[in-house]
Design a protein around this motif. Structure first.
Motif, PDB file in Angstrom:
ATOM      1  N   ARG A  83       0.816  -1.219   0.000  1.00  0.00           N
ATOM      2  CA  ARG A  83       0.000   0.000   0.000  1.00  0.00           C
ATOM      3  C   ARG A  83       0.846   1.264   0.000  1.00  0.00           C
ATOM      4  O   ARG A  83       0.396   2.308  -0.449  1.00  0.00           O
ATOM      5  CB  ARG A  83      -0.955   0.007   1.190  1.00  0.00           C
ATOM      6  N   ALA A  84       2.113   1.150   0.509  1.00  0.00           N
ATOM      7  CA  ALA A  84       2.979   2.326   0.550  1.00  0.00           C
ATOM      8  C   ALA A  84       3.322   2.807  -0.856  1.00  0.00           C
ATOM      9  O   ALA A  84       3.943   3.846  -1.025  1.00  0.00           O
ATOM     10  CB  ALA A  84       4.244   2.021   1.330  1.00  0.00           C
ATOM     11  N   ARG A  85       2.948   2.041  -1.880  1.00  0.00           N
ATOM     12  CA  ARG A  85       3.253   2.428  -3.260  1.00  0.00           C
ATOM     13  C   ARG A  85       2.003   2.622  -4.113  1.00  0.00           C
ATOM     14  O   ARG A  85       2.090   2.691  -5.328  1.00  0.00           O
ATOM     15  CB  ARG A  85       4.154   1.370  -3.925  1.00  0.00           C
ATOM     16  N   ASN A  86       0.838   2.612  -3.479  1.00  0.00           N
ATOM     17  CA  ASN A  86      -0.357   2.895  -4.282  1.00  0.00           C
ATOM     18  C   ASN A  86      -1.299   3.814  -3.514  1.00  0.00           C
ATOM     19  O   ASN A  86      -1.163   3.999  -2.311  1.00  0.00           O
ATOM     20  CB  ASN A  86      -1.061   1.593  -4.717  1.00  0.00           C
ATOM     21  N   PHE A  87      -2.238   4.404  -4.241  1.00  0.00           N
ATOM     22  CA  PHE A  87      -3.171   5.351  -3.619  1.00  0.00           C
ATOM     23  C   PHE A  87      -4.514   4.702  -3.293  1.00  0.00           C
ATOM     24  O   PHE A  87      -5.473   5.376  -2.962  1.00  0.00           O
ATOM     25  CB  PHE A  87      -3.343   6.597  -4.507  1.00  0.00           C
ATOM     26  N   PHE A 133      -6.107   7.542  -0.212  1.00  0.00           N
ATOM     27  CA  PHE A 133      -5.928   6.232   0.434  1.00  0.00           C
ATOM     28  C   PHE A 133      -6.572   6.168   1.812  1.00  0.00           C
ATOM     29  O   PHE A 133      -6.708   5.110   2.407  1.00  0.00           O
ATOM     30  CB  PHE A 133      -4.438   5.839   0.511  1.00  0.00           C
ATOM     31  N   TYR A 193      -0.580  12.947  -8.507  1.00  0.00           N
ATOM     32  CA  TYR A 193       0.007  11.596  -8.515  1.00  0.00           C
ATOM     33  C   TYR A 193      -0.261  10.897  -9.835  1.00  0.00           C
ATOM     34  O   TYR A 193       0.328   9.864 -10.123  1.00  0.00           O
ATOM     35  CB  TYR A 193      -0.455  10.761  -7.308  1.00  0.00           C
ATOM     36  N   ARG A 219       2.875  10.071   4.069  1.00  0.00           N
ATOM     37  CA  ARG A 219       2.406   8.844   3.396  1.00  0.00           C
ATOM     38  C   ARG A 219       2.164   9.105   1.913  1.00  0.00           C
ATOM     39  O   ARG A 219       2.361   8.215   1.086  1.00  0.00           O
ATOM     40  CB  ARG A 219       1.164   8.319   4.108  1.00  0.00           C
ATOM     41  N   CYS A 220       1.748  10.323   1.555  1.00  0.00           N
ATOM     42  CA  CYS A 220       1.634  10.677   0.136  1.00  0.00           C
ATOM     43  C   CYS A 220       3.017  10.662  -0.523  1.00  0.00           C
ATOM     44  O   CYS A 220       3.180  10.172  -1.634  1.00  0.00           O
ATOM     45  CB  CYS A 220       1.030  12.068  -0.045  1.00  0.00           C
ATOM     46  N   ARG A 224       4.110   7.268  -1.379  1.00  0.00           N
ATOM     47  CA  ARG A 224       3.366   6.740  -2.520  1.00  0.00           C
ATOM     48  C   ARG A 224       3.782   7.380  -3.837  1.00  0.00           C
ATOM     49  O   ARG A 224       3.543   6.831  -4.901  1.00  0.00           O
ATOM     50  CB  ARG A 224       1.861   6.931  -2.278  1.00  0.00           C
ATOM     51  N   GLU A 264       4.298   1.634   7.112  1.00  0.00           N
ATOM     52  CA  GLU A 264       4.640   1.871   5.709  1.00  0.00           C
ATOM     53  C   GLU A 264       6.089   2.301   5.526  1.00  0.00           C
ATOM     54  O   GLU A 264       6.578   2.389   4.405  1.00  0.00           O
ATOM     55  CB  GLU A 264       3.687   2.934   5.122  1.00  0.00           C
TER      56      GLU A 264
END
Lengths: 468, 281
Positions: free
Chosen positions: A21-25, A191, A273, A302-303, A306, A336
């Motif tokens: 999840r740390a790489r997607n929104f 997210f 993004y 967190r953004c 991502r 994350e």
């Protein structure tokens, strides 16, 4: 009936894997299944004198909706929930329930309180996925002749507008941006709060008969006094956050130094993004430092992850215990891979010779005696300066009130902080016919606090208009 | 939704749009700007207001094609609708009787200075205007600015029309020979910077209209911060007009270049799509 056995463990929330999840929104929390929701709802003791309600700024009928949910009467659960809350899918996701309803749940004395927020989300999402829930009927024609202008379509404005519309008033919401939702759209990331959910809640408010006027900056496009000239009988001001606060240290205007407001607006509202499919860019580079310790700092960090940053730091001058962010958000950020640099304060931002930020020079801090906020005061440890190499800095220290409405509305009394002075119980301002709530009245606060202010103002506006 | 009533090409890359926006028209004043936004993917772009007609309910903007967004706006035709048109934003230009005012404008900013010259003239000033262009083919609105100017000087960099040279040359002569109460300089940042350097030794207050990168344009995000007199200001709510002699020009120029790489990526992607016969804008 046999005495119910206490179940002190809540059903855990399914989440996306932290690495992934740390790489997607996509949304981090996936929501309960029906079986999980009913199992959790079953933990509720249905207290005769429920204390949970007292913790809710909008007094949601919590035991009622949970009872209907566990009896699998979803339309009734929705009705009970939405009777007091027009944005339940939002609140179920972003309210700090652990400090409100869940804190007062009787189970909290012995173990985990009922996961009220998660159940709220389950019911709200069921409603959004299901067509044709009966809406509360708009009321009397007498009220319908009165019109109210709501300035700003964020959490406070949406709540005030929907409450008044349900009472039968004519309501028009004026929004400065090109889309309604305020901080729910520009601030809180996809997210944590998917924008289609926010839009669905906005559409619900519109379905109550609320008119929405976008692209209208009250104080510029139209003055508050002109709204009265146009025939509005009352005005509720909820214009939201103003200019971001900065650190006031050297190097703050270098390139790639963002306010959290700018960074999040680019990412969430303008969907940077998805650049270059979307036209608005944002830059993160490899290493990012976020200054501040609140929810906005967590969202920004967190953004940044991502968007591809390899190392993201939260730089906060006090210790873990004083971090103002919700525990859940802190934990999510840590899982994350966000790195917490606590007891650390920036001295200056250093430049790469090309006008871009290259590093931040920081001091180590220690905690002294408690200050007026009751928290231990951070003190610089002299001679401890060290550098962190960064490509991007994000400053998440909160916001100041926007001066546009106060400076163009004569007779509105302000506080020393520049917010509009209001009576807390009613939202009344120093001018007859004008109410105010949300960040403009209180300074930066939570979504649900703003909603509570919208609710109280709607109640008082109704009282006022009935007497008029 | 805001209907476009007129589109005019002032030069091959400078375009005028007259847009139906009665609420904006009712409030517009010289020196203010609007934010234009179109399409789900679009940016919010600030454009200065070139004219308005309160009775007709229209606002006119003029812009130059410089990147993805302005190239998209250049596709608009009369009859099209723009999704979002927000304003008027920023503080209006201070208009008073200063005696003699010199209005200096470069390139597409001629459109911005016309309403200011008009307001200065109406306030009783003697208005001397200097308009600068690269070359003769790019000259526009000489008549329009001339209408509100007691004297009008046109310069081109290559000497193909009017005086050869930069706007700062006639500005220097005027400052040397006349009693000037105020200078207004609007155009490319580098032109404003040199106009500021030109007038500074004469001690004549000079106002410039700054155009940093903006996002929301309403005082919320802080993208448009500029340093004026050592203080950080937001151009969208504290400006866009500032005292030219106090502006940190190098910082402004640096901040305007913050997204050059991204702008190139975006532009290349767009041109690739267009030459491929795909849907543009």
């Amino acid at each position: 009936m046999a005495k119910k056995e206490l179940n002190l463990n809540r059903v855990s929330m399914p989440k996306q894997d932290p690495q992934e999840r740390a790489r997607n929104f996509g949304e981090v929390s996936l929501g309960y299944s029906k079986a999980q929701a009913i199992a959790e709802a079953d933990r509720c003791l249905q207290c005769l004198k429920p204390t949970c309600k007292d913790g809710c700024p909008v007094n949601v009928d919590i035991p009622e909706f949970i009872k209907a949910l566990r009896e699998d009467d979803m339309p009734e659960a929705v009705r009970a929930l939405k009777a007091k809350n027009s944005l339940p899918a939002v609140c179920g996701r972003v309210c700090p329930q652990e400090q409100q309803c869940e804190k007062l749940c009787v189970l909290a004395r012995k173990g985990a309180p009922v996961a009220i927020g998660r159940l709220e989300r389950y019911v709200a999402d069921w409603d959004l996925a299901t067509e044709g829930t009966p809406e509360p009927q708009a009321a009397t024609a007498v009220r319908g002749r009165k019109r109210i202008a709501v300035v700003g379509a964020g959490p406070a404005g949406l709540t005030c507008a929907s409450d008044l519309a349900k009472m039968g008033y004519g309501v028009t919401m004026f929004e400065a941006l090109h889309t309604a939702g305020g901080v729910l759209k520009y601030g809180i990331p996809e997210f944590r709060l998917p924008k289609n959910i926010v839009q669905a809640e906005v559409d619900y408010v519109k379905s109550l008969g609320v008119e929405l006027v976008l692209d209208n900056v009250v104080g510029r496009t139209e003055l508050v006094d002109e709204l009265f000239e146009e025939g509005f009988d009352a005005v509720f001001l909820s214009p939201g956050a103003g200019a971001p606060m900065f650190l006031n240290i050297p190097g703050e205007n270098l390139n790639n130094v963002y306010s959290a407001n700018e960074f999040l607006t680019r990412v969430n509202l303008m969907k940077a993004y998805l650049f270059p499919q979307y036209d608005t860019p944002v830059k993160v580079g490899r290493r990012v430092a976020v200054f501040g310790g609140g929810n906005v700092a967590m969202d920004s960090s967190r953004c940044a992850l991502r968007l591809g940053a390899e190392e993201v730091y939260i730089v906060y001058r006090r210790s873990e215990a004083e971090l103002p962010a919700r525990e859940e958000e802190r934990e999510n950020a840590k899982e994350e891979g966000v790195i917490f640099k606590l007891l650390t304060n920036p001295k200056r931002l250093l430049d790469d010779g090309q006008g871009n930020v290259r590093a931040v020079e920081c001091y180590e801090m220690e905690l002294g005696e408690p200050d007026e906020s009751g928290r231990r005061r951070p003190i610089v440890k002299p001679g401890t300066e060290f550098e962190i190499e960064i490509d991007t800095a994000i400053i998440a220290l909160g916001t100041r009130p926007n001066p546009v409405i106060p400076s163009t509305t004569p007779g509105l009394e302000l506080t020393r902080q520049g917010t509009i002075a209001t009576d807390v119980a009613t939202g009344r301002t120093s001018r007859e016919g004008i109410w105010c709530g949300g960040d403009m009245a209180t300074g930066a606060a939570t979504v649900i606090d703003a909603m509570g202010a919208g609710r109280r103002a709607a109640t008082d506006i109704d009282r006022y208009l009935r007497q008029k | 939704m805001y209907r476009i009533l007129e589109r005019e090409d002032l030069t091959p890359t400078i375009h005028l749009l007259k847009i139906e926006a009665p609420r904006v028209a009712r409030k517009a004043q010289a020196g203010q700007f609007v934010i234009l936004h179109h399409g789900e993917e679009g940016e919010r772009i600030p454009l200065t207001i070139a004219d308005w007609d309160r009775a007709e309910g229209t606002v006119t903007v003029v812009f130059m094609e410089v990147g993805t967004s302005t190239r998209k706006f250049a596709q608009f035709k009369a009859g099209d609708v723009v999704d979002d048109f927000v304003g008027p934003l920023g503080k209006p230009t201070e208009i008073e009787n200063y005696g003699t005012v010199v209005c200096v404008a470069g390139g597409f900013a001629i459109a911005t200075i016309v309403p200011i010259a008009r307001a200065m003239k109406a306030a009783g000033n003697r208005v001397i205007s200097i308009m600068g262009f690269r070359t003769k083919d790019l000259v526009f609105w000489e008549d329009r600015l001339g209408q509100f100017s007691d004297e009008l000087i046109v310069t081109t960099d290559d000497g193909s029309y009017g005086r050869k040279g930069l706007v700062t040359e006639p500005l220097t002569e005027l400052l040397k020979t006349r009693d000037i109460g105020r200078v207004i300089a609007i155009g490319p940042t580098i032109m404003m910077k040199f106009s500021a350097l030109t007038s500074k030794p004469f001690g004549v207050k000079t106002i410039v209209s700054l155009n940093p990168i903006m996002v929301d344009g309403t005082g919320m995000c802080g993208a448009c911060r500029v340093e004026v007199g050592g203080e950080t200001k937001l151009a969208c709510v504290d400006g866009p007009d500032f005292d030219a002699h106090l502006v940190d020009w190098d910082l402004l120029i640096s901040r305007q270049r913050a997204y050059l790489d991204q702008e190139k990526t975006s532009d290349e992607r767009r041109q690739h799509h267009c030459s491929g016969g795909g849907h543009c804008g």
